[in-house]
Design a protein around this motif. Structure first.
Motif, mmCIF file in Angstrom:
data_model
loop_
_atom_site.group_PDB
_atom_site.id
_atom_site.type_symbol
_atom_site.label_atom_id
_atom_site.label_comp_id
_atom_site.label_asym_id
_atom_site.label_seq_id
_atom_site.Cartn_x
_atom_site.Cartn_y
_atom_site.Cartn_z
ATOM 1 N N LYS A 28 0.841 -1.199 0.000
ATOM 2 C CA LYS A 28 0.000 0.000 0.000
ATOM 3 C C LYS A 28 0.879 1.254 0.000
ATOM 4 C CE LYS A 28 -3.483 2.435 2.675
ATOM 5 N NZ LYS A 28 -4.192 2.541 3.927
ATOM 6 N N MET A 29 1.907 1.262 0.828
ATOM 7 C CA MET A 29 2.823 2.404 0.879
ATOM 8 C C MET A 29 3.548 2.576 -0.450
ATOM 9 S SD MET A 29 4.248 1.739 4.733
ATOM 10 C CE MET A 29 5.504 2.994 4.688
ATOM 11 N N LEU A 30 3.960 1.476 -1.047
ATOM 12 C CA LEU A 30 4.630 1.503 -2.342
ATOM 13 C C LEU A 30 3.710 2.090 -3.409
ATOM 14 C CD1 LEU A 30 7.152 0.672 -3.986
ATOM 15 C CD2 LEU A 30 6.080 -1.555 -4.273
ATOM 16 N N ASP A 31 2.453 1.673 -3.414
ATOM 17 C CA ASP A 31 1.483 2.190 -4.384
ATOM 18 C C ASP A 31 1.216 3.681 -4.168
ATOM 19 O OD1 ASP A 31 1.275 -0.199 -5.747
ATOM 20 O OD2 ASP A 31 -0.538 -0.850 -4.690
ATOM 21 N N GLU A 32 1.230 4.125 -2.924
ATOM 22 C CA GLU A 32 1.053 5.551 -2.640
ATOM 23 C C GLU A 32 2.212 6.367 -3.202
ATOM 24 O OE1 GLU A 32 0.521 5.656 1.600
ATOM 25 O OE2 GLU A 32 -1.543 4.903 1.466
ATOM 26 N N ILE A 33 3.432 5.874 -3.025
ATOM 27 C CA ILE A 33 4.606 6.547 -3.583
ATOM 28 C C ILE A 33 4.524 6.540 -5.109
ATOM 29 C CG2 ILE A 33 7.118 6.432 -3.856
ATOM 30 C CD1 ILE A 33 7.194 5.274 -0.972
ATOM 31 N N SER A 34 4.108 5.430 -5.675
ATOM 32 C CA SER A 34 3.967 5.319 -7.126
ATOM 33 C C SER A 34 2.976 6.359 -7.648
ATOM 34 C CB SER A 34 3.502 3.906 -7.483
ATOM 35 O OG SER A 34 3.289 3.792 -8.868
ATOM 36 N N ALA A 35 1.830 6.481 -6.994
ATOM 37 C CA ALA A 35 0.812 7.439 -7.423
ATOM 38 C C ALA A 35 1.313 8.880 -7.283
ATOM 39 C CB ALA A 35 -0.464 7.245 -6.606
ATOM 40 N N GLU A 36 2.027 9.148 -6.208
ATOM 41 C CA GLU A 36 2.514 10.508 -5.954
ATOM 42 C C GLU A 36 3.616 10.923 -6.920
ATOM 43 O OE1 GLU A 36 4.631 12.977 -2.326
ATOM 44 O OE2 GLU A 36 3.304 11.307 -1.831
ATOM 45 N N THR A 37 4.468 9.977 -7.310
ATOM 46 C CA THR A 37 5.616 10.309 -8.155
ATOM 47 C C THR A 37 5.379 10.050 -9.640
ATOM 48 O OG1 THR A 37 6.572 8.098 -7.926
ATOM 49 C CG2 THR A 37 7.239 9.770 -6.295
#
Length: 61
Positions: A28-37
């Motif tokens: 979930k944290m990885l996907d959040e970083i992916s969406a943000e960047t």
């Protein structure tokens, strides 16, 4: 502690496929970083692994 700064890929085009199990919360944290960047999971994972490899010290005691 040094921070990871996401930069363009420094490796060539040859790569291998690997599989790993990671906790759902970490994904979930990885996907959040992916969406943000706007970077893919793969790009982020490669950057994170590269950072870890460059900053790993092995205690030989």
């Amino acid at each position: 502690m040094e921070k990871l700064i996401l930069k363009p890929n420094k490796y060539g085009s040859k790569s291998s496929v690997v599989s790993a199990r990671i906790p759902d919360e970490m994904l979930k944290m990885l996907d959040e970083i992916s969406a943000e960047t706007g970077k893919s999971r793969n790009e982020i994972l490669v950057a994170m692994i590269d950072f870890a490899l460059e900053n790993t010290e092995i205690d030989k005691n």
